[in-house]
Design an enzyme around this catalytic site. Structure first.
Site, short mmCIF file in Angstrom:
data_model
loop_
_atom_site.label_atom_id
_atom_site.label_comp_id
_atom_site.label_asym_id
_atom_site.label_seq_id
_atom_site.Cartn_x
_atom_site.Cartn_y
_atom_site.Cartn_z
N ASP A 158 46.18 31.52 49.42
CA ASP A 158 45.16 30.47 49.43
C ASP A 158 44.93 29.91 48.02
OD1 ASP A 158 43.31 28.92 50.71
OD2 ASP A 158 41.76 30.47 50.83
N TYR B 108 43.57 41.09 53.19
CA TYR B 108 43.03 41.50 54.50
C TYR B 108 43.59 42.82 55.01
CZ TYR B 108 40.36 37.16 55.09
OH TYR B 108 39.46 36.13 54.96
P1 ADP Z 1 45.37 37.65 53.55
O1 ADP Z 1 43.99 37.40 53.01
O2 ADP Z 1 45.62 36.95 54.88
O3 ADP Z 1 45.74 39.09 53.55
P2 ADP Z 1 46.86 37.08 51.08
O4 ADP Z 1 47.06 35.72 50.50
O5 ADP Z 1 45.99 38.03 50.33
O6 ADP Z 1 46.33 36.83 52.58
O7 ADP Z 1 48.26 37.79 51.31
C1 ADP Z 1 49.16 37.51 52.35
C2 ADP Z 1 50.56 37.90 51.92
O8 ADP Z 1 51.09 36.87 51.09
C3 ADP Z 1 50.66 39.18 51.11
O9 ADP Z 1 51.81 39.89 51.56
C4 ADP Z 1 50.84 38.68 49.67
O10 ADP Z 1 51.61 39.58 48.89
C5 ADP Z 1 51.62 37.42 49.89
N1 ADP Z 1 51.47 36.38 48.84
C6 ADP Z 1 50.52 36.23 47.88
N2 ADP Z 1 50.76 35.11 47.14
C7 ADP Z 1 51.87 34.53 47.68
C8 ADP Z 1 52.65 33.36 47.36
N3 ADP Z 1 52.31 32.54 46.36
N4 ADP Z 1 53.74 33.09 48.13
C9 ADP Z 1 54.11 33.89 49.17
N5 ADP Z 1 53.43 35.01 49.50
C10 ADP Z 1 52.34 35.33 48.76
#
Ligand code: ADP
Length: 175
Positions: A37, A129
């Site tokens: 996000d 999460y």
């Molecule tokens: P949530 O709150 O749904 O858990 P996150 O953004 O914290 O979402 O993480 C979801 C997944 O995306 C995790 O496996 C994290 O390592 C990964 N992630 C974080 N940043 C990026 C990025 N820029 N591109 C792709 N994956 C990412």
């Protein structure tokens, strides 16, 4: 008979993808957060947040419910749309798998309505999460295989690190 929509794995940063639609692991406020996000809003610029604020002021006054999906502009990202979906927070004492599956299904439904042909997903809920990666990967692969349909021609899972990539590789091979 139609052939299944190809599912592709990429190791990398979802904000670097050139696709029609990038799915954001958002939170229900739609006003930004950490992880994917934060990266999407940082790189995509203020237009995305402006669209999100408009959604909050209209259809989603209480925020976007868990398991649902909604599209905005992709701002400066190399995509036409960002599709925001809210994953469930993982709970040991409650099975929320249906909500996680719903995120993938609803995001694909929105992508299809928009006419997106290529869609990138992160591993929803597996970061902040707390969803166990192997299980999250199985749900993602299974749901996308069941739900992906024309006009979507390619679903791309973009995995940030080797551990996530391996989990999805395993899920693709065994699910
Ligand atoms: P949530 O709150 O749904 O858990 P996150 O953004 O914290 O979402 O993480 C979801 C997944 O995306 C995790 O496996 C994290 O390592 C990964 N992630 C974080 N940043 C990026 C990025 N820029 N591109 C792709 N994956 C990412």
């Amino acid at each position: 008979m139609t052939s299944p929509t190809p599912v592709v794995l990429v190791r990398g940063d979802i904000t670097e993808q050139s696709v029609d639609a990038i799915v954001n692991a958002a939170n229900s406020s739609l006003l930004g957060g950490g992880g994917v996000d934060g990266a999407i809003h940082r790189k995509g610029g203020p237009e995305i947040l402006a669209d999100c604020r408009r959604l909050r002021a209209s259809h989603y006054g209480k925020g976007l419910p868990t398991g649902e999906a909604v599209a905005t502009t992709a701002g400066r990202l190399d995509a036409q749309w960002v599709i925001h979906t809210v994953g469930p927070v993982w709970r040991r004492d409650e099975d929320r798998s249906a909500l996680l599956a719903s995120c993938y299904r609803e995001s694909l439904r929105v992508a299809g309505e928009l006419g997106a042909r290529t869609v990138s997903f992160p591993a929803i809920s597996t970061g902040i999460y707390g969803w166990p990666l192997d299980d999250g990967a199985r749900i993602a692969v299974r749901t996308v295989r069941q739900a992906a349909a024309a006009p979507v021609e390619e679903v791309r899972f973009v995995l940030f690190d080797e551990t996530a990539y391996k989990a999805f590789e395993e899920a693709l091979a065994t699910t």
